[in-house]
Scaffold this active site. Structure first.
Site, PDB file in Angstrom:
ATOM      1  N   LYS A  62     136.784 -27.558  32.085  1.00  0.00           N
ATOM      2  CA  LYS A  62     138.169 -27.847  31.714  1.00  0.00           C
ATOM      3  C   LYS A  62     139.175 -27.318  32.732  1.00  0.00           C
ATOM      4  CE  LYS A  62     137.979 -29.998  27.663  1.00  0.00           C
ATOM      5  NZ  LYS A  62     136.545 -30.332  27.645  1.00  0.00           N
ATOM      6  N   ASP A 139     141.461 -32.732  22.788  1.00  0.00           N
ATOM      7  CA  ASP A 139     142.513 -31.732  22.950  1.00  0.00           C
ATOM      8  C   ASP A 139     143.755 -32.288  23.623  1.00  0.00           C
ATOM      9  OD1 ASP A 139     140.473 -30.211  21.964  1.00  0.00           O
ATOM     10  OD2 ASP A 139     140.017 -29.212  23.849  1.00  0.00           O
ATOM     11  N   TYR A 182     137.149 -35.653  17.298  1.00  0.00           N
ATOM     12  CA  TYR A 182     135.755 -35.494  17.719  1.00  0.00           C
ATOM     13  C   TYR A 182     134.894 -34.745  16.707  1.00  0.00           C
ATOM     14  CZ  TYR A 182     137.856 -31.089  19.314  1.00  0.00           C
ATOM     15  OH  TYR A 182     138.550 -29.912  19.381  1.00  0.00           O
ATOM     16  N   ASP A 248     134.169 -19.578  24.830  1.00  0.00           N
ATOM     17  CA  ASP A 248     135.418 -19.512  25.596  1.00  0.00           C
ATOM     18  C   ASP A 248     136.625 -19.145  24.755  1.00  0.00           C
ATOM     19  OD1 ASP A 248     135.404 -21.890  24.237  1.00  0.00           O
ATOM     20  OD2 ASP A 248     135.832 -23.164  25.976  1.00  0.00           O
ATOM     21  N   ASN A 276     127.272 -27.278  24.966  1.00  0.00           N
ATOM     22  CA  ASN A 276     128.383 -26.743  25.755  1.00  0.00           C
ATOM     23  C   ASN A 276     128.341 -25.232  25.532  1.00  0.00           C
ATOM     24  OD1 ASN A 276     130.871 -26.517  27.185  1.00  0.00           O
ATOM     25  ND2 ASN A 276     131.965 -26.476  25.235  1.00  0.00           N
TER      26      ASN A 276
END
Length: 1000
Positions: A62, A139, A182, A248, A276
């Site tokens: 990202k 996002d 999502y 994260d 992820n």
């Protein structure tokens, strides 16, 4: 209508069957927020994926330079070389390389120029040999721009139009699409009725696979029923973007538990699963290895098929796995973990060097604590303790009405909802194969955060607590039944910080100040705003000292503890003298103790397990400390004044002491683990994991220090009425809410480290848990324990030394005291504490048993002052007569004479009048603390840790406020207390004294 519905269902099944015939996608997504992986790490990943039988990797960091923020920009020749080499390395390993772009932040879907730009960017990547692509629209704002509204009917239509055109333009390659909705919790209004999702299902090209995270952003469980539902809506089985191991959103948690909560029986219903995982590349071996094991199975073990299995998995012995789990087709998480650890261990012995100082790769984020009711107690100014190694914003929370936990009180306070966004330093992990480079010359064009538009309801039940983003404001006057959280302060320099602190005029010490930087914004996996590179800058790194870390161990265990070299890695043969045979054996024995073992890795995984469950030994730390704290009253039933007394110790007292010793050994195990990580030959693994073990080692040191204080038995029988109140793992509803998976895990930020810290009976103590990480892994440590009479001379030495250092700051000249008066400073400042209240004195000492700091307190300042006058100053007047100055005038410096005169005068003058009522009413306890400057510079958390245990001891005795009196001219001492969370509460202009205080 019924025929049409049946036809639609048949088409859905046909699509599902068609996708099942294609290869199952299984691999890794580099899709987190924060510092991306390096080129070499990615190539290493490809080799591991090939070995494990996995087939896919998605490039989607990202915060990487041209993936999201600057998606329009083409790659330079240097960047192209690295990206091309990555794609080639993936192909050679048989891995499908999915190149992903996230253009949705600022793309105009109706603009042909924008579409042409997107095509040009992907065409460039296509020239590198890429054969897999992904467009990610997670996002982002779900509202169309004015220009797009004139062309597209809905947001979904805009995304579908662009994606279909790109897919066709690239020649119908392997293609993944991440929707804005999502997961089920983000489907509006529901999965089945979502116009957005249904539009994707009916209009997105059938060859494009759609990513899905499950019921939530981070789903504890993914069921076949939920997959059937989304498959019917999307008219194709989804590819799961699995955030189970993503970290994260929390700098305190790394997830080393096995892949779980997803039965292998899901596989026929899915197009694929990609994890992820953790931001730390070398922290992902377990996540990837167990997913690979899972993908080769077809059945689930019985132990993993119900909620009871989760409980079983927390306590089961991995050596007692049922025979059925030995089948290759049956997946058992604990067995998968055991196999992964066996394969992981050799990597710790591969010699690798690491670049730069220790720095957590997650973005520095605002700590948003769960809005959870707390149990009222005598001290109603409480907060939920947060933990971080970097300063964070905090805020009061909105009103909560809950009917689910009726035994708990509602908590209400005000909230400030304005947001001040910050820019995001983007990173370019392609320009260097060995390190991440921050491009400081580029200004981030994305000034706002996605989550800033989250509307916070005025009243919310605990089961749906969100993680809102709000600007931090100072908490106003203390009110009853509030949840007050500290607000750290950005310090650009000492003078400015002091000036800001002096502006505080109210008595609310729950708004504590800290010297480190703030970073507004909250990051969640796949729902994150702009983030900050968490690496320590070279300028900051130069200020850090590399050879000290705060640790704690029972004083009784000191003789058996391994005393390690202060270096961050084992000495090389070149660094050592040529030893004899005995020395050779000693060096080898020491080196063997440093080697990490399978049991060490099992322990490590237990401490950092999964988002919704702690490992077995992590739970052991929690439960043992809670038992010791709750049952400490048994010590009062069997106090033995004379150590040689023959009176038998009661069984319950003996049990408490034995369990306290066992708890100390478990804490010692955490510290031993830290040493082994520090000495790990693979420094890249060491740098990825050390900070987490360092954090949790500090947490257990507090608990162990408090247990040793409890063992003194110096607390009242009604201690429990004072120490209850904090909302902890053992409070009704907390554990259940944590393990249920109903909340996203960032609601319970901090994981096991935070849960351990919350057990310390200190409220409003967020700032006490803010420490700087060591710059490099180190095996040095400091210990905490209650004061002993044999420590008196050392405490006196520290008191005198620190006081004279503070006084020397004006012109830099060191003050030297004459030998016969070396103790006068300590006798006046700390002597009465050691004499009258030794049970409220703590010391910190290093591995060589040298004391480096102390913290002393008295419960009632007025009683203490009266007793000091009667019991202590009478003796001091004889020891330091008035004519003393005449005797020592010759041979003493003018500075030392001034210091001596000041203290002689204070001894012979009447003890100060009673403490001002403005102070003693809310801050009755008085404190005196100091730490050797050299040790404090090595690790600025030493005093904070001593203070935390001391405040817990004061609270156990029914005290909730403490103060220190400092002469207004003594700026260094003022700064010292300010840095550990004290703020000015009263200024005595007559005597030129400043009173600093804090509540807890």
């Amino acid at each position: 209508m019924e025929d049409g519905h049946m036809r639609e269902k048949c088409e859905t099944l046909e699509h599902a069957t068609e996708h099942l015939q294609r290869q199952f996608i299984c691999g890794v997504i580099e899709g987190f927020y924060g510092r991306p992986w390096t080129t070499e790490q990615r190539k290493d990943l490809f080799r591991k994926l090939k070995k494990l039988g996995m087939d896919s990797y998605m490039y989607a960091p990202k915060d990487d330079y041209k993936h999201r923020a600057y998606w329009r920009e083409l790659y330079t020749v240097e960047e192209a070389d690295h990206l091309s080499s990555l794609i080639t390395a993936a192909r050679e390993a048989g891995i499908v390389f999915y190149y992903a772009l996230s253009p949705g932040l600022d793309m105009t879907y109706s603009s042909q120029k924008e579409i042409a730009t997107l095509k040009r960017k992907l065409d460039q990547v296509s020239q590198f040999g890429c054969d897999g692509y992904a467009l990610l629209f997670d996002d982002i704002e779900s509202e169309l721009s004015k220009a797009d509204k004139e062309v597209f009917q809905t947001f979904a239509n805009a995304q579908v139009s662009v994606t279909n055109e790109i897919f066709t333009h690239l020649g119908s390659p392997k293609f993944l699409f991440c929707p804005t909705q999502y997961c089920a919790s983000r489907a509006v209004p529901t999965v089945v009725d979502s116009e957005y999702l249904n539009t994707l299902g009916s209009k997105l090209n059938n060859e494009i696979d759609i990513l899905w995270t499950g019921d939530k952003v981070i789903s504890k469980i993914i069921t076949i029923e939920s997959i059937r539902e989304i498959t019917e809506v999307l008219r194709r089985p989804p590819v799961i973007w699995d955030n189970l191991h993503a970290n994260d959103y929390d700098q305190k948690r790394v997830f080393l538990g096995p892949y779980t909560g997803r039965s292998p029986e899901l596989i026929p219903y899915l197009r694929g699963i990609m994890t992820n995982p953790n931001c730390e590349f070398y922290g992902n071996f377990i996540a990837v290895h167990t997913l690979a094991f899972w993908s080769r199975c077809s059945m689930d073990s019985k132990m993993n098929s119900s909620l009871s299995a989760d409980i079983k998995l927390e306590t089961e012995n991995e050596d007692d796995l049922p025979v059925e789990c030995l089948s290759k087709n049956i997946y058992h998480p604990r067995l998968a973990l055991k196999n992964a650890i066996n394969d992981w261990l050799p990597e710790f012995f591969v010699e690798k060097e690491a670049w730069g100082p220790i720095a957590k790769p997650q973005p520095q984020v605002e700590m948003v604590m769960p809005i959870i009711p707390i149990i009222p107690s005598i001290n109603t100014c409480m907060t939920l303790t947060t933990t971080t190694t970097t300063s964070t914003n905090s805020r009061t929370v909105p009103e909560v009405n809950t009917t689910q936990l009726q035994a708990l009180a509602d908590v209400c306070s005000t909230v400030s909802s304005t947001l001040t966004p910050i820019s995001n330093p983007v990173m370019n992990s392609l320009v260097s194969p060995t390190k991440v480079v921050t491009n400081d010359e580029i200004i981030n064009p994305i000034p706002t955060t996605v989550a800033s538009n989250i509307e916070l309801p005025k009243k919310i039940p605990i089961s749906i607590v969100p993680a809102p983003i709000m600007e931090t404001k100072s908490v106003e006057e203390t009110i009853k039944l509030t949840c007050e959280i500290f607000e750290p302060l950005v310090e650009t320099n000492k003078d400015e910080a002091v000036e800001k602190r002096e502006q505080v005029v109210n008595l609310n010490v729950d708004s504590m100040l800290d010297e480190q930087s703030l970073s507004p914004g909250i990051n969640e996996p796949m729902e994150c705003s702009s983030s900050v590179n968490s690496q320590i800058s070279p300028k900051e790194a130069s200020k850090l000292v590399t050879d000290d870390v705060i640790m704690e161990e029972s004083a009784n265990d000191m003789n058996s503890m391994n005393v390690e070299s202060p270096s961050s890695s084992p000495q090389s043969s070149a660094e050592m003298q040529e030893p004899g045979e005995f020395e050779d054996l000693l060096v080898k024995a020491t080196a063997d103790r440093k080697k990490i073992t399978l049991d060490d890795l099992n322990f490590l995984c237990d401490l950092f397990f999964l988002p919704f469950e702690h490992g077995s030994r992590g739970l052991k730390l929690l439960t043992e400390f809670q038992w010791l704290k709750v049952n400490a009253n048994v010590l009062l039933q069997n106090r033995i004044v004379d150590p040689d007394a023959t009176k038998a110790i009661k069984p319950e007292v003996s049990e408490w002491l034995q369990r306290a010793e066992l708890f100390g050994k478990i804490c010692g195990g955490v510290q031993e683990l830290l040493l082994k990580i520090a000495y790990c030959q693979n420094k890249e693994i060491c740098h990825d994991l050390y900070s987490y073990v360092w954090d949790i080692s500090g947490a257990v040191s507090l608990l162990n220090g408090y247990v040793k204080w409890l063992a003194l038995g110096k607390f009242p029988p009604n201690m429990a009425t004072y120490t209850e109140g904090s909302y902890t793992w053992f409070s009704k509803g907390w554990k259940e809410a944590f393990m249920s998976g109903e909340q996203e895990p960032w609601v319970f930020r901090g994981g096991l480290t935070a849960d351990l810290q919350r057990l310390m009976p200190v409220d409003s103590g967020n700032d006490l848990f803010v420490y700087k990480l060591p710059e490099q892994p180190t095996a040095n440590y400091y210990l905490l324990r209650p004061y002993q009479s044999s420590d008196e001379s050392d405490v006196n030495r520290i008191c005198t030394r620190t006081y004279l250092q503070w006084q020397s700051e004006t012109d830099g000249d060191e003050i030297l005291m004459p030998a016969q008066l070396v103790d006068i400073v300590a006798d006046v400042l700390v002597g009465a504490h050691l004499l009258l209240h030794p049970e409220l004195c703590l010391v910190a000492y290093d591995k060589s048993d040298s004391i480096v700091g102390y913290a002393c307190a008295a419960l009632d300042v007025n009683v203490f002052m009266r007793n000091t006058e009667i019991c202590w100053f009478t003796e001091l007047r004889e020891k330091y007569p008035k004519d003393l100055l005449d005797v020592i005038a010759n041979g003493s410096s003018s500075k030392s004479q001034k210091v001596i005169a000041r203290f002689v005068e204070s001894v012979h003058s009447k003890v100060d009048e009673a403490c001002p009522p403005e102070v003693c009413a809310s801050f009755p306890a008085v404190i005196c603390t100091a730490t050797v400057r050299e040790a404090e510079q090595h690790d600025n958390g030493i005093t904070k840790r001593m203070l935390t245990v001391l405040l817990a001891a004061l609270r156990a005795n029914g005290c909730f406020g403490v103060h220190a009196r400092v002469p207004e001219h003594d700026r260094e001492q003022l700064n010292f207390y300010t840095k550990i969370g004290f703020i000015e509460i009263y200024r005595d202009d007559g005597n030129k004294n400043i009173y600093l205080g804090r509540r807890f």
